[in-house]
Design an enzyme around this catalytic site. Structure first.
Site, short mmCIF file in Angstrom:
data_model
loop_
_atom_site.label_atom_id
_atom_site.label_comp_id
_atom_site.label_asym_id
_atom_site.label_seq_id
_atom_site.Cartn_x
_atom_site.Cartn_y
_atom_site.Cartn_z
N ALA A 167 0.83 -1.22 0.00
CA ALA A 167 0.00 0.00 0.00
C ALA A 167 0.86 1.25 0.00
CB ALA A 167 -0.94 -0.04 1.21
N GLY A 191 0.87 1.36 -5.26
CA GLY A 191 -0.23 0.47 -4.88
C GLY A 191 -1.54 1.23 -4.72
N LYS A 221 14.51 0.13 -17.72
CA LYS A 221 14.32 0.81 -16.43
C LYS A 221 15.50 0.48 -15.51
CE LYS A 221 11.63 3.18 -13.49
NZ LYS A 221 11.62 2.88 -12.18
N ASN A 242 18.07 3.06 -13.69
CA ASN A 242 18.21 3.03 -12.23
C ASN A 242 19.66 2.73 -11.82
OD1 ASN A 242 14.89 1.74 -11.74
ND2 ASN A 242 15.60 3.80 -11.41
N GLU A 287 16.90 -0.74 -2.51
CA GLU A 287 16.66 -1.74 -3.57
C GLU A 287 17.96 -2.06 -4.32
OE1 GLU A 287 12.06 -1.35 -4.68
OE2 GLU A 287 13.21 0.40 -5.35
O1 KPL Z 1 13.22 5.76 -11.03
C1 KPL Z 1 13.88 6.58 -10.44
C2 KPL Z 1 14.02 6.39 -8.98
O2 KPL Z 1 14.28 7.33 -8.25
O3 KPL Z 1 13.86 5.24 -8.54
C3 KPL Z 1 14.54 7.71 -11.19
C4 KPL Z 1 14.33 7.49 -12.67
C5 KPL Z 1 16.00 7.74 -10.89
C6 KPL Z 1 13.89 9.03 -10.89
O4 KPL Z 1 14.19 9.53 -9.64
#
Ligand code: KPL
Length: 302
Positions: free
Chosen positions: A8, A12, A182, A186, A265
């Site tokens: 949540a 979410g 993505k 990141n 992460e």
């Molecule tokens: O996805 C992002 C994150 O912060 O996790 C970015 C693309 C870096 C944008 O802040």
């Protein structure tokens, strides 16, 4: 359709609102009895955008009951995905569809491999929202969401059934590449902003940060090339530069996690990249250094 949502957080609740507005039934699955009691006190959450505030009275329950789940959306932090899935596994049926919408990579592939009979989808979103108080979400920008089926079983009808939920929802025939794109962005931005404790745009202002970012991007491209994954139609560094510039004022999710002393992460972003690179025999020394540095700074999720 009846959707159960695990996680949540901002994404979410955004999805809970979108699904509910499109006429679907939604139940939030909360982690603890304490969280459930806290949520039931108000019994709803709010979403604010530029013009108005909307209230959503969504049902909520704990994971450990027995009612079956037909559609499961997981939007937790990536390190919590497999645990969240396990907490409701006893409620899944052969026909249950699962949609994973989280950062990083690894859990999507792991769950698909471990549950060959289950229809599993994954997605990537650029939607943005943040909480200004518990259960009050501010919409920060309307982004795009790409979803695609990871499992070989099932069909693509889920996408059709989700149309109407989000105008910016797209079906991807190659969701692995979407997830890789993505992941690549990141890898280029998140760990460096955590390490330098800076906003995304501040990575571009100093020679040493730009050089580190360029080296990270070069290694990520080498790994993607070795796996036959096409990232962007230009250099990753150029793409990541644009994202850092466009989101210049933002604190990346990893920088925020480190500065609030929360687990990061890193294992499903740089950690995943390094693991795949090692398996493919591609050297990624700069990413390994960054992985070790962020591991040192953050709470362990290994
Ligand atoms: O996805 C992002 C994150 O912060 O996790 C970015 C693309 C870096 C944008 O802040």
């Amino acid at each position: 359709m009846h959707w159960h949502i695990l996680g949540a957080g901002a994404i979410g609740l955004l999805w809970a609102a979108k699904l509910q507005k499109a006429g679907h039934q939604v139940t939030l699955i909360l982690r603890t009895a304490e969280k459930l009691a806290q949520y039931n006190n108000t019994g709803c959450f709010q979403i604010l955008d530029d013009t108005r505030a909307e209230c959503f009275s969504t049902e909520a329950e704990l994971a450990d009951i027995d009612t079956p789940i037909n559609h499961l959306l997981i939007t937790t932090k990536s390190f919590a995905v497999t645990g969240a899935f396990a907490s409701v596994q006893h409620r899944l049926r052969k026909t249950t569809r699962v949609l994973l919408l989280h950062n990083g990579m690894g859990p999507q592939q792991q769950l698909t491999e471990e549950n060959p009979g289950l229809e599993i989808w994954a997605g990537s979103t650029t939607d943005g929202a943040y909480f200004d108080s518990p259960y009050r979400l501010v919409r920060a920008g309307i982004g795009e969401t790409h979803i695609g089926r990871l499992s070989s079983c099932g069909s693509d009808t889920l996408f059709k059934e989700l149309q109407g939920v989000d105008e910016q929802l797209h079906l991807s025939a190659d969701i692995q590449s979407v997830l890789w794109r993505k992941l690549a962005i990141n890898c280029a931005i998140n760990p460096l902003t955590a390490l330098f404790n800076c906003r995304n745009g501040e990575l571009l202002k100093y020679d040493d940060r730009r050089a580190a970012m360029a080296q990270i991007c070069k290694e990520v491209e080498e790994v993607a090339n070795a796996l036959g994954i096409i990232l962007f139609d230009r250099k990753l560094m150029e793409q990541a530069w644009d994202v850092a510039e466009l989101t210049g004022n933002n604190h990346s999710s990893m920088q925020q996690d480190v500065s609030h002393n929360r687990p990061t992460e890193i294992e499903t972003i740089t950690g995943y990249l390094c693991r795949i690179a090692d398996e493919a025999g591609v050297a990624t020394p700069a990413n390994h250094l960054l992985l070790d540095a962020v591991r040192e700074m953050s709470l362990s999720t290994r």
